[in-house]
Design an enzyme around this catalytic site. Structure first.
Site, short mmCIF file in Angstrom:
data_model
loop_
_atom_site.label_atom_id
_atom_site.label_comp_id
_atom_site.label_asym_id
_atom_site.label_seq_id
_atom_site.Cartn_x
_atom_site.Cartn_y
_atom_site.Cartn_z
N ASP A 284 14.71 -20.05 -35.64
CA ASP A 284 16.08 -19.64 -35.93
C ASP A 284 16.76 -20.58 -36.93
O ASP A 284 17.99 -20.59 -37.03
CB ASP A 284 16.91 -19.58 -34.64
CG ASP A 284 17.12 -18.15 -34.17
OD1 ASP A 284 16.53 -17.23 -34.76
OD2 ASP A 284 17.87 -17.95 -33.20
N ASP A 437 18.65 -19.26 -19.23
CA ASP A 437 17.56 -19.55 -18.30
C ASP A 437 18.00 -19.35 -16.85
O ASP A 437 17.30 -18.74 -16.04
CB ASP A 437 17.03 -20.97 -18.52
CG ASP A 437 18.13 -21.99 -18.69
OD1 ASP A 437 19.31 -21.66 -18.47
OD2 ASP A 437 17.82 -23.15 -19.05
#
Length: 705
Positions: A284, A437
């Site tokens: 990214d 997460d």
């Protein structure tokens, strides 16, 4: 970058000294001798025995003298190093103040989009308390000099309650101070005492939870409980005995050119059949130089035979969650059963998959196998040592106990293997919080999936070495859970799980460990305790200030016994970090400006000893696929880009205004406590204030010249 002092820094080398040279001209050299044959005589009796005994006593006395001289020489050396250390400290403070760089600067990284009003609200609140405490300290000193001190707080309270206008006042100051005392007794002390009692109750509950976790860890060690995978049959394709399903490995990264080579090399060296392993490098990065470097590294490993692909998103929505979600939408992912995720600074060992994936065999309810983190730079400076204490407790106690007894814990975002079916069943990766997460772990658990934590499988990574990087990381880690709690609470209540599981998730997992802990840490030790010095009618028991925090710090440090000498700095630093954690918790809970802030934690690119050895053994490999002139041209372009970037942005230490304001608040309260002769409270406030001062001046962690 070297640490400011040798406090907590790793030693350059260790050895066993045999000869010690003394610089004093009266002694030239001291040799430490071993025992002679006469020293080893056990019996013999008579005159020979008595002579041998006298000789031994003489030799023992001589050796004791030399040992004491050596100890004195070492102590003198330590004292001699105090003055240079203080000079270095004063120079660092002078440079920091002269530079004038603070955390309010626009170039602090990642805060440009934050609302300035929201950003300064918490700081303004602290400043109001600071100036109020300074004014009250001046008032109390003046009152003390005028004789307004009657010993114990209870005696003062009795006297002040009997005070009335008919009693008479000598002058205007006495009248003002008497009014202040009445306001203090009637209006300030009761709510302050109530708030203190509430925080004490929360403190005791959280301490009891910490104690239960430690007892659970002791029980696991005593019974030697650990997850054991089932035996696997012979794999027909590889010819090895084992369980070899199709595994996808993902390495998400963003502008992390310091560590990309380590993680890609470690993953490409995983011991797994190549036909059943696919590696995705999910880049990214918005820096063209970094993109080029990563792409070149991927091409190198492709030529080496690794099944690895490079993916780059043009539209970088959703941070890490968006990156992972985009990668999971690839058509070929449906051919894979499991996905292993490693952040850019993680270096799994070659047998990582062989030690984690077999746990999924014949266990269809298992969604996640999480490995423990280990750190290549845990001894780099005092900051990394203190982080190691925290994370050692998190993995060995919290994660292991929750994994063994309730089959649930928060996914750590990396060094874990997921069943792809469980990810899809839980709804996949969502970009709604900064803790994707934990989000996926909670949703998977509500759908009935189970987790396993492996304390004996480690994956190496880095700890933030600068306070700036650590502070931003902790802000994200503590604001995200509160965002998630707001979003997940209705789902938890409606979920078809037992009442006990709902209670564990709502009260223990979210409220107690994510909300109550930073709330009482900041409120009790940074606000209420200083206020009780100026409102002595509201008392805080000394066991709350001394015994329970010391006991909890001792329990926290047990998983890292080598760090025991740092127990006091650890206690003070955890209270210092409470200001950042409390601010983050409030931001996440009420969706304030910085709640959705995501800043990639800065890495230093430190390699483990094994990486260095392998690099020496293998040497540089020729890269095929690019001609020599093209390669040199690319490298020259990279150098130019790096020079431009270095001119635009340089690393430097900062002054952190919130921590600095709290330092002066606590030191002001410590000065006030001297007037009441409160010994334990004074020492706690003094050392805690010094801790805030050191952190506020950025004297902990990496120092930039």
């Amino acid at each position: 970058m070297a640490p400011l002092f040798s406090w907590g820094a790793k030693e350059s080398h260790r050895g066993t000294p045999v000869v010690v040279k003394m610089e004093n001209p009266n002694w030239s050299m001291v040799e430490l001798e071993g025992p002679s044959d006469e020293d080893l005589i056990i019996g013999g009796g008579g005159e020979h025995s008595s002579r041998a005994g006298e000789k031994r006593r003489g030799k023992n006395a001589k050796q004791l003298t030399w040992v004491l001289l050596l100890k004195a020489h070492k102590a003198a050396g330590c004292l001699a190093s105090v003055a240079p250390a203080l000079y270095v400290l004063a120079s660092a403070v002078k440079r920091r103040v002269a530079s004038g760089r603070t955390d309010e600067d626009a170039d602090s990284g990642g805060r440009e989009n934050e609302n300035p009003t929201v950003k300064s609200r918490f700081y303004s609140f602290i400043k109001v308390f600071l100036w109020l405490s300074v004014a009250l300290l001046c008032l109390e000193i003046a009152a003390y000099l005028k004789g307004w001190h009657l010993g114990s707080p209870s005696l003062q309270l009795e006297f002040y309650l009997l005070w009335s206008p008919s009693f008479g006042v000598k002058d205007f100051f006495d009248w003002v101070y008497s009014r202040w005392v009445l306001v203090r007794v009637e209006y300030l002390a009761p709510p302050l005492q109530f708030l203190a009692n509430v925080c004490i109750i929360l403190f005791i509950i959280q301490s009891f939870d910490r104690l239960l976790l430690c007892l659970g860890c002791f029980w696991i060690r005593f019974k030697k409980i650990k997850p054991i995978p089932k035996d696997a049959p012979l794999d027909l394709e590889s010819g090895e005995k084992g369980y070899f399903p199709m595994v996808l490995v993902q390495i998400p990264m963003c502008n992390e050119k310091e560590v990309y080579q380590q993680s890609i090399a470690a993953v490409c060296n995983l011991d797994w059949p190549k036909s059943k392993l696919l590696i995705q490098v999910l880049d990214d990065s918005d820096d063209p130089t970094t993109q080029l470097l990563i792409k070149e590294e991927v091409q190198k490993w492709q030529h080496e035979g690794a099944n690895i692909f490079y993916r780059h998103r043009v539209i970088r929505d959703g941070y890490k969650a968006g990156n992972l979600k985009s990668a999971m939408n690839c058509s070929y992912v449906k051919d894979y059963e499991f996905v292993a995720i490693f952040d850019a600074d993680f270096q799994p060992t070659p047998d990582f998959l062989k030690r984690t994936v077999p746990h999924f065999k014949d266990n269809e309810e298992l969604a996640l196998v999480q490995a423990r983190w280990s750190f290549v730079n845990k001894d780099e400076n005092l900051l990394t040592r203190l982080q190691n204490i925290n994370l050692s407790f998190h993995f060995e106690v919290e994660q292991q106990v929750n994994g063994i007894f309730i089959n649930f814990f928060g996914f750590n975002g990396t060094a874990g293997v997921w069943r792809i079916k469980a990810l899809n069943d839980a709804g996949g990766w969502l970009e709604r919080t900064t803790v994707e997460d934990m989000d996926i772990a909670v949703r998977a658990y509500l759908h009935g999936w189970k987790f396993i934590f492996l304390n004996d499988v480690e994956c190496q990574c880095e700890l933030p070495e600068s306070y700036e990087a650590y502070r931003k990381q902790q802000h994200r880690w503590h604001s995200g859970p509160m965002q998630l709690f707001r979003l997940c609470l209705p789902d938890i209540i409606r979920a078809k799980i037992s009442i006990w599981k709902k209670f564990n998730m709502i009260f223990l997992f979210f409220l107690l460990r994510k909300l109550i802990l930073p709330f009482y840490s900041f409120t009790l030790f940074c606000i209420i305790l200083p206020m009780t010095m100026f409102v002595p009618e509201a008392e805080l028991p000394f066991w709350v200030v001394c015994y329970i925090p010391a006991t909890m710090s001792f329990l926290n440090i047990l998983p890292a016994p080598r760090a025991f000498p740092f127990i006091v700095p650890y206690l003070l630093f955890e209270n210092t970090m409470s200001v950042t954690k409390f601010n983050a918790m409030i931001s996440g809970l009420f969706q304030l400006g910085s709640a959705y802030e995501w800043v990639v934690t800065k890495k230093s690119g430190r390699s483990s000893e094994g990486d260095l050895v392998s690099l020496i053994e293998k040497g540089p490999k020729p890269q095929r696929g690019s001609s020599e002139p093209d390669l040199e041209e690319m490298k020259e372009e990279m150098r130019r880009q790096e020079q431009k970037a270095a001119k635009k942005k340089k690393k430097h230490n900062r002054i952190y205004m919130k921590e600095l304001a709290l330092a002066f608040l606590l030191l002001t309260a410590a000065t006030r406590s001297l007037l009441s002769a409160q010994g334990i409270h004074f020492y706690f406030l003094l050392f805690q204030g010094i801790s805030f001062l050191l952190v506020g001046l950025d004297l902990i962690g990496e120092q930039v010249d």
